[in-house]
Design a protein around this motif. Sequence first.
Motif, PDB file in Angstrom:
ATOM      1  N   LYS A 144       0.837  -1.201   0.000  1.00 22.33           N
ATOM      2  CA  LYS A 144       0.000   0.000   0.000  1.00 22.33           C
ATOM      3  C   LYS A 144       0.875   1.254   0.000  1.00 22.33           C
ATOM      4  O   LYS A 144       0.559   2.245  -0.664  1.00 22.33           O
ATOM      5  N   ASP A 145       1.976   1.202   0.725  1.00 22.32           N
ATOM      6  CA  ASP A 145       2.881   2.357   0.800  1.00 22.32           C
ATOM      7  C   ASP A 145       3.493   2.686  -0.563  1.00 22.32           C
ATOM      8  O   ASP A 145       3.592   3.857  -0.940  1.00 22.32           O
ATOM      9  N   ILE A 146       3.899   1.672  -1.300  1.00 19.22           N
ATOM     10  CA  ILE A 146       4.499   1.905  -2.617  1.00 19.22           C
ATOM     11  C   ILE A 146       3.444   2.426  -3.587  1.00 19.22           C
ATOM     12  O   ILE A 146       3.718   3.321  -4.393  1.00 19.22           O
ATOM     13  N   LEU A 147       2.229   1.895  -3.500  1.00 17.64           N
ATOM     14  CA  LEU A 147       1.139   2.423  -4.335  1.00 17.64           C
ATOM     15  C   LEU A 147       0.897   3.899  -4.036  1.00 17.64           C
ATOM     16  O   LEU A 147       0.687   4.702  -4.944  1.00 17.64           O
ATOM     17  N   GLU A 148       0.937   4.255  -2.754  1.00 16.85           N
ATOM     18  CA  GLU A 148       0.744   5.664  -2.380  1.00 16.85           C
ATOM     19  C   GLU A 148       1.873   6.535  -2.917  1.00 16.85           C
ATOM     20  O   GLU A 148       1.628   7.655  -3.377  1.00 16.85           O
ATOM     21  N   LEU A 149       3.106   6.033  -2.885  1.00 16.23           N
ATOM     22  CA  LEU A 149       4.228   6.795  -3.449  1.00 16.23           C
ATOM     23  C   LEU A 149       4.037   6.994  -4.946  1.00 16.23           C
ATOM     24  O   LEU A 149       4.314   8.073  -5.469  1.00 16.23           O
ATOM     25  N   CYS A 150       3.549   5.977  -5.627  1.00 14.46           N
ATOM     26  CA  CYS A 150       3.281   6.097  -7.060  1.00 14.46           C
ATOM     27  C   CYS A 150       2.201   7.157  -7.303  1.00 14.46           C
ATOM     28  O   CYS A 150       2.354   8.019  -8.169  1.00 14.46           O
ATOM     29  N   GLY A 151       1.121   7.107  -6.533  1.00 10.78           N
ATOM     30  CA  GLY A 151       0.061   8.105  -6.676  1.00 10.78           C
ATOM     31  C   GLY A 151       0.563   9.517  -6.415  1.00 10.78           C
ATOM     32  O   GLY A 151       0.211  10.457  -7.136  1.00 10.78           O
ATOM     33  N   GLU A 152       1.417   9.671  -5.412  1.00 11.75           N
ATOM     34  CA  GLU A 152       1.966  10.993  -5.089  1.00 11.75           C
ATOM     35  C   GLU A 152       2.806  11.542  -6.234  1.00 11.75           C
ATOM     36  O   GLU A 152       2.709  12.721  -6.578  1.00 11.75           O
ATOM     37  N   VAL A 153       3.646  10.689  -6.820  1.00  9.47           N
ATOM     38  CA  VAL A 153       4.507  11.187  -7.896  1.00  9.47           C
ATOM     39  C   VAL A 153       3.684  11.470  -9.149  1.00  9.47           C
ATOM     40  O   VAL A 153       3.969  12.432  -9.879  1.00  9.47           O
ATOM     41  N   LEU A 154       2.641  10.697  -9.400  1.00  4.95           N
ATOM     42  CA  LEU A 154       1.766  10.998 -10.535  1.00  4.95           C
ATOM     43  C   LEU A 154       1.068  12.339 -10.324  1.00  4.95           C
ATOM     44  O   LEU A 154       0.928  13.130 -11.265  1.00  4.95           O
ATOM     45  N   ASP A 155       0.658  12.610  -9.083  1.00  4.77           N
ATOM     46  CA  ASP A 155       0.066  13.917  -8.767  1.00  4.77           C
ATOM     47  C   ASP A 155       1.064  15.045  -9.025  1.00  4.77           C
ATOM     48  O   ASP A 155       0.708  16.091  -9.579  1.00  4.77           O
ATOM     49  N   LEU A 156       2.325  14.839  -8.613  1.00  6.52           N
ATOM     50  CA  LEU A 156       3.365  15.858  -8.849  1.00  6.52           C
ATOM     51  C   LEU A 156       3.530  16.148 -10.332  1.00  6.52           C
ATOM     52  O   LEU A 156       3.801  17.288 -10.720  1.00  6.52           O
ATOM     53  N   LEU A 157       3.369  15.124 -11.158  1.00  3.15           N
ATOM     54  CA  LEU A 157       3.527  15.278 -12.605  1.00  3.15           C
ATOM     55  C   LEU A 157       2.258  15.775 -13.291  1.00  3.15           C
ATOM     56  O   LEU A 157       2.271  16.050 -14.486  1.00  3.15           O
ATOM     57  N   GLY A 158       1.169  15.866 -12.539  1.00  2.00           N
ATOM     58  CA  GLY A 158      -0.100  16.282 -13.139  1.00  2.00           C
ATOM     59  C   GLY A 158      -0.728  15.191 -13.991  1.00  2.00           C
ATOM     60  O   GLY A 158      -1.422  15.479 -14.959  1.00  2.00           O
ATOM     61  N   VAL A 159      -0.486  13.936 -13.616  1.00  2.00           N
ATOM     62  CA  VAL A 159      -1.016  12.783 -14.344  1.00  2.00           C
ATOM     63  C   VAL A 159      -2.253  12.269 -13.617  1.00  2.00           C
ATOM     64  O   VAL A 159      -2.179  11.896 -12.445  1.00  2.00           O
ATOM     65  N   GLU A 160      -3.367  12.248 -14.319  1.00  2.00           N
ATOM     66  CA  GLU A 160      -4.616  11.757 -13.744  1.00  2.00           C
ATOM     67  C   GLU A 160      -4.558  10.236 -13.627  1.00  2.00           C
ATOM     68  O   GLU A 160      -4.160   9.547 -14.567  1.00  2.00           O
ATOM     69  N   TRP A 161      -4.952   9.703 -12.473  1.00  2.00           N
ATOM     70  CA  TRP A 161      -4.879   8.271 -12.223  1.00  2.00           C
ATOM     71  C   TRP A 161      -6.014   7.853 -11.303  1.00  2.00           C
ATOM     72  O   TRP A 161      -6.679   8.674 -10.703  1.00  2.00           O
ATOM     73  N   ARG A 162      -6.196   6.527 -11.201  1.00  2.00           N
ATOM     74  CA  ARG A 162      -7.179   5.978 -10.270  1.00  2.00           C
ATOM     75  C   ARG A 162      -6.764   4.547  -9.947  1.00  2.00           C
ATOM     76  O   ARG A 162      -5.941   3.948 -10.637  1.00  2.00           O
ATOM     77  N   TYR A 163      -7.357   4.005  -8.882  1.00  2.00           N
ATOM     78  CA  TYR A 163      -7.171   2.595  -8.575  1.00  2.00           C
ATOM     79  C   TYR A 163      -8.142   1.795  -9.432  1.00  2.00           C
ATOM     80  O   TYR A 163      -9.343   2.034  -9.398  1.00  2.00           O
ATOM     81  N   SER A 164      -7.630   0.843 -10.202  1.00  2.00           N
ATOM     82  CA  SER A 164      -8.518  -0.043 -10.955  1.00  2.00           C
ATOM     83  C   SER A 164      -8.787  -1.321 -10.160  1.00  2.00           C
ATOM     84  O   SER A 164      -9.769  -2.007 -10.411  1.00  2.00           O
ATOM     85  N   ARG A 165      -7.909  -1.621  -9.233  1.00  2.00           N
ATOM     86  CA  ARG A 165      -8.063  -2.702  -8.264  1.00  2.00           C
ATOM     87  C   ARG A 165      -7.391  -2.226  -6.986  1.00  2.00           C
ATOM     88  O   ARG A 165      -6.697  -1.213  -6.983  1.00  2.00           O
ATOM     89  N   TYR A 166      -7.542  -2.985  -5.914  1.00  2.00           N
ATOM     90  CA  TYR A 166      -6.952  -2.572  -4.638  1.00  2.00           C
ATOM     91  C   TYR A 166      -5.431  -2.465  -4.705  1.00  2.00           C
ATOM     92  O   TYR A 166      -4.815  -1.701  -3.964  1.00  2.00           O
ATOM     93  N   ASN A 167      -4.809  -3.208  -5.632  1.00  2.00           N
ATOM     94  CA  ASN A 167      -3.354  -3.215  -5.733  1.00  2.00           C
ATOM     95  C   ASN A 167      -2.832  -2.725  -7.084  1.00  2.00           C
ATOM     96  O   ASN A 167      -1.702  -2.997  -7.456  1.00  2.00           O
ATOM     97  N   THR A 168      -3.675  -1.999  -7.809  1.00  2.00           N
ATOM     98  CA  THR A 168      -3.292  -1.556  -9.157  1.00  2.00           C
ATOM     99  C   THR A 168      -3.734  -0.120  -9.409  1.00  2.00           C
ATOM    100  O   THR A 168      -4.896   0.225  -9.208  1.00  2.00           O
ATOM    101  N   ILE A 169      -2.793   0.692  -9.868  1.00  2.00           N
ATOM    102  CA  ILE A 169      -3.074   2.059 -10.296  1.00  2.00           C
ATOM    103  C   ILE A 169      -3.177   2.062 -11.810  1.00  2.00           C
ATOM    104  O   ILE A 169      -2.351   1.447 -12.501  1.00  2.00           O
TER     105      ILE A 169
END
Length: 173
Positions: A129-154
Amino acid sequence: MLCRKGVYQLSLSCGDNWPGLIAEAADVMAAVMPTSSVSRRRKNGCTEVKSHSKHWVCLFPQHGPGRKHLRKIALEDWQRKIVEMHPGRFARGLMHSDGYRGTNRVRRHFNGSDHWYEYPRYLFGNESKDILELCGEVLDLLGVEWRYSRYNTISVARRGAVERLDEFVGPKY
């Protein structure tokens, strides 16, 4: 990261389908730890790229016993500053290690017939979960729209978001 007599071994297993990534991994290890040699060992379907140093643990304080998805993974303040200065490089590393860029094919039934359409997308999967959150944070920094498609997948699937992430990730080679 294995430790023997105070010397740590950083080991990356790289799929043989991506020889450019194998070379880049070896080059980066050598650049980051220039006093340590880097070796490559062929295995079934992959190449292990590794280096030994007492100092690898200094650069990866997240290292610890047990599975990474069962323990806390957090960036130290100095690591977070580096990621904030180079978010695209961090996103690239995440996507090249645990990500996928491919084509999603969707079938829709409309007015009595099947219609297919396809579009490019990125998926990033990890049990931590921590690594997924780091991925989400960096995508936010880049202005990349994202979502969880599964509990363990961005998932990054909107056209503009995929194009933006393409600017940083680039193809595996």
